[in-house]
Design an enzyme around this catalytic site. Structure first.
Site, PDB file in Angstrom:
ATOM      1  N   ASN A 145       0.786  -1.195  -0.010  1.00 29.54           N
ATOM      2  CA  ASN A 145       0.083   0.002   0.184  1.00 29.54           C
ATOM      3  C   ASN A 145       0.779   1.346  -0.101  1.00 29.54           C
ATOM      4  O   ASN A 145       0.221   2.559   0.298  1.00 29.54           O
ATOM      5  CB  ASN A 145      -1.000  -0.142   1.039  1.00 29.54           C
TER       6      ASN A 145
ATOM      7  N   LEU B  68      -0.507  -0.088  -4.116  1.00 26.01           N
ATOM      8  CA  LEU B  68       0.130   1.038  -4.880  1.00 26.01           C
ATOM      9  C   LEU B  68       1.555   0.266  -5.351  1.00 26.01           C
ATOM     10  O   LEU B  68       1.887   0.670  -6.259  1.00 26.01           O
ATOM     11  CB  LEU B  68       0.214   2.121  -3.881  1.00 26.01           C
TER      12      LEU B  68
ATOM     13  N   ILE C 267       1.162   6.707   0.320  1.00 24.17           N
ATOM     14  CA  ILE C 267       0.458   5.568   1.379  1.00 24.17           C
ATOM     15  C   ILE C 267      -1.076   5.675   0.699  1.00 24.17           C
ATOM     16  O   ILE C 267      -1.770   6.744   0.672  1.00 24.17           O
ATOM     17  CB  ILE C 267       0.504   6.172   2.646  1.00 24.17           C
ATOM     18  N   CYS C 268      -1.500   4.368   0.649  1.00 23.44           N
ATOM     19  CA  CYS C 268      -2.926   4.238   0.154  1.00 23.44           C
ATOM     20  C   CYS C 268      -3.606   3.761   1.523  1.00 23.44           C
ATOM     21  O   CYS C 268      -3.269   2.613   1.886  1.00 23.44           O
ATOM     22  CB  CYS C 268      -2.958   3.211  -0.889  1.00 23.44           C
ATOM     23  N   LEU C 269      -4.195   4.851   2.213  1.00 21.65           N
ATOM     24  CA  LEU C 269      -4.942   4.391   3.321  1.00 21.65           C
ATOM     25  C   LEU C 269      -6.231   5.042   3.511  1.00 21.65           C
ATOM     26  O   LEU C 269      -6.169   6.427   3.499  1.00 21.65           O
ATOM     27  CB  LEU C 269      -3.945   4.892   4.505  1.00 21.65           C
TER      28      LEU C 269
END
Lengths: 339, 157
Positions: free
Chosen positions: B81, B124, B89-91
């Site tokens: 991620n 990601l 950051i994919c959060l």
């Protein structure tokens, strides 16, 4: 302005003035002494009349307090009022400065006096010293303007002191009533600050008006000035008042409503009484009204549970505090319109 | 604008006051800009990131408590991620699940939690995601550990 008066003092050493200079200096020294005394007395009066005086400053202070807690100046008409007040306070300060200068170099200083009287724009026709004593700051310039080249400085200061004494009594009498309705004010203010503010200013003017006939020149031109012409003190006073209010109010709220955070989790500002009784979401997440408003403008979801806020807050809360809620929102709306 | 600044100042004070509370996070503010923060976080134990120290860069928007801060890794990390090149950051809580009640400190905690529990379904870093999605946990862990050693650990000698 100060440098102005200096230059005039330097540049106009006209014959009659230089003649009297020694005498002037002596007079001025005593005048300064008198002024010191006067200032001291004024302080004393203010501090002793702090409670009584509250009647006058009440409106502003009380209205200010909840706002200070909320930190946002979301008051529509009040802000104007405050702006006007602060402007006048500034005027007062400036005049006082110029006065100090002008009294210390008295004979040529009437320029300065004229200047300041022009600045103030109010007609200080009163050479009657009572005007200066009663409303401090701004009015001195009026006196000096009247004196112009006169030697009457000393007499005037004595008259000031006398008038002050007279006025102390007078004002003490005048301020007898305010303490009676002050506690009510304190109780009411957090929820309907504006209303009480408007009320109060009315009270104030009502109380001030009857004084006019008594001493014609003293109050008439600058009735509105009177409380504001005590700038620093009234500010300190308001601060102290807010501290007191704060100290008194929040513990009460904390004990009354348990498990309420003392500060808004969004903006970290302290929650005031209205905020602590405001429960916008069923999940129990509390926040200040200002943040709630901002969130409603954005995505409208509760920060606690991320569910969209209901149209109506929790029923019981709404019924109890509905009035204050709508009132607050209206005020923030007005702020946004202005900005 | 003013609200975000006030809030960040309060958060800064909070961080200063509670430095010892969370030893895994060291959050600090740029000296000249309160809207720029950096954080050092320790890789959680029993993960391939254990023993590494990762640097995060926060860029806080002016609408901050209402808008989430932008966070990215400055330290290279092999995680499904996290974008390997940019550190993005994919959060969810940094996107649509953001709540104004969150703080920079809690964002750091969330990122630590993300390191321990990767979400390979919204990757990601496709390589990392594919390793996990194909069930090659071992391959993922060894890759991640390698990058942790390369980028997030003090050089020996």
């Amino acid at each position: 302005m100060v440098s102005d008066s200096f230059t005039t003092a330097a540049s106009i050493p006209s014959a009659p003035n230089t003649k009297n200079l020694g005498k002037k200096k002596r007079i001025n020294r005593s005048a300064k002494l008198k002024q010191c005394k006067f200032d001291a007395r004024r302080e004393q009066w203010l501090s002793q009349g702090a409670v009584k005086n509250k009647g006058c400053n009440d409106g502003r202070d009380d209205v200010r307090n909840p706002l200070m807690h909320m930190r946002k100046g979301c008051n529509g008409s009040l802000e104007k009022l405050e702006m006007r007040i602060s402007g006048q306070e500034n005027d007062g300060l400036i005049h006082q400065d110029s006065d100090l200068e002008s009294t210390s170099i008295s004979p040529t200083s009437f320029n300065c006096g004229v200047l300041s009287s022009n600045d103030s724009g109010t007609n200080f026709t009163g050479s009657s010293s009572s005007s200066s004593s009663s409303s401090s700051g701004g009015c001195f310039s009026g006196n000096i303007t009247e004196e112009e080249g006169d030697d009457g400085c000393l007499d005037d200061w004595e008259a000031v002191a006398d008038a002050l004494a007279a006025h102390d009594k007078h004002q003490n009498l005048c301020h007898e009533s305010p303490p009676a309705h002050e506690p009510v004010e304190q109780m009411v203010s957090p929820t309907n600050g504006l209303g009480s503010g408007g009320d109060n200013s009315k009270h104030e003017s009502a109380r001030l008006v009857p004084r006019d006939p008594g001493n014609t020149q003293a109050w008439s031109p600058d009735d509105a000035f009177r409380p504001q012409s005590l700038p620093n003190l009234s500010k300190q006073h308001s601060l102290a008042n807010s501290d007191w209010h704060y100290g008194g109010g929040v513990p009460w709220a904390a004990t009354a409503v348990t498990s309420v955070p003392s500060s808004c989790p969004i903006c970290y500002e302290d929650l005031d009484l209205t905020d602590t009784s405001f429960l916008p979401c069923f999940c129990g997440f509390r926040l200040c009204l200002f943040c709630h408003k901002r969130i409603l403008e954005e995505d409208g979801r509760c920060p606690g549970c991320r569910k969209p806020y209901e149209r109506d807050p929790v029923e019981t809360e709404a019924s109890v505090h509905g009035g204050s809620l709508t009132f607050r929102l209206a005020r923030s709306c007005s702020m946004i319109e202005r900005s | 604008m003013q609200a975000s600044r006030a809030r960040l100042f309060k958060e800064y004070k909070e961080v200063q006051r509670e430095k010892a509370v969370d030893p895994d996070i060291q959050l600090s503010c740029d000296d000249s800009n309160i809207f720029k923060w950096t954080a050092l976080i320790k890789g959680p134990s029993e993960t391939p990131f254990e023993g590494g120290v990762f640097q995060l860069a926060f860029s806080v928007p002016e609408q901050y408590p209402l808008q989430p801060p932008q966070v990215r890794f400055l330290t290279k990390i092999f995680h499904p991620n996290v974008h390997f090149k940019t550190g993005e950051i994919c959060l969810d809580i940094l996107k649509n699940a953001w709540s104004p009640a969150w703080t920079l400190q809690s964002v750091c905690r969330a990122i630590i939690a993300l390191m321990a529990h990767p979400e390979p379904d919204s990757p990601l870093n496709c390589d990392s995601g594919n390793l996990l999605r194909s069930g090659d946990v071992r391959g993922y862990q060894s890759m991640a550990r390698m990058y942790t050693k390369l980028a997030a650990m003090p050089k020996k000698g």
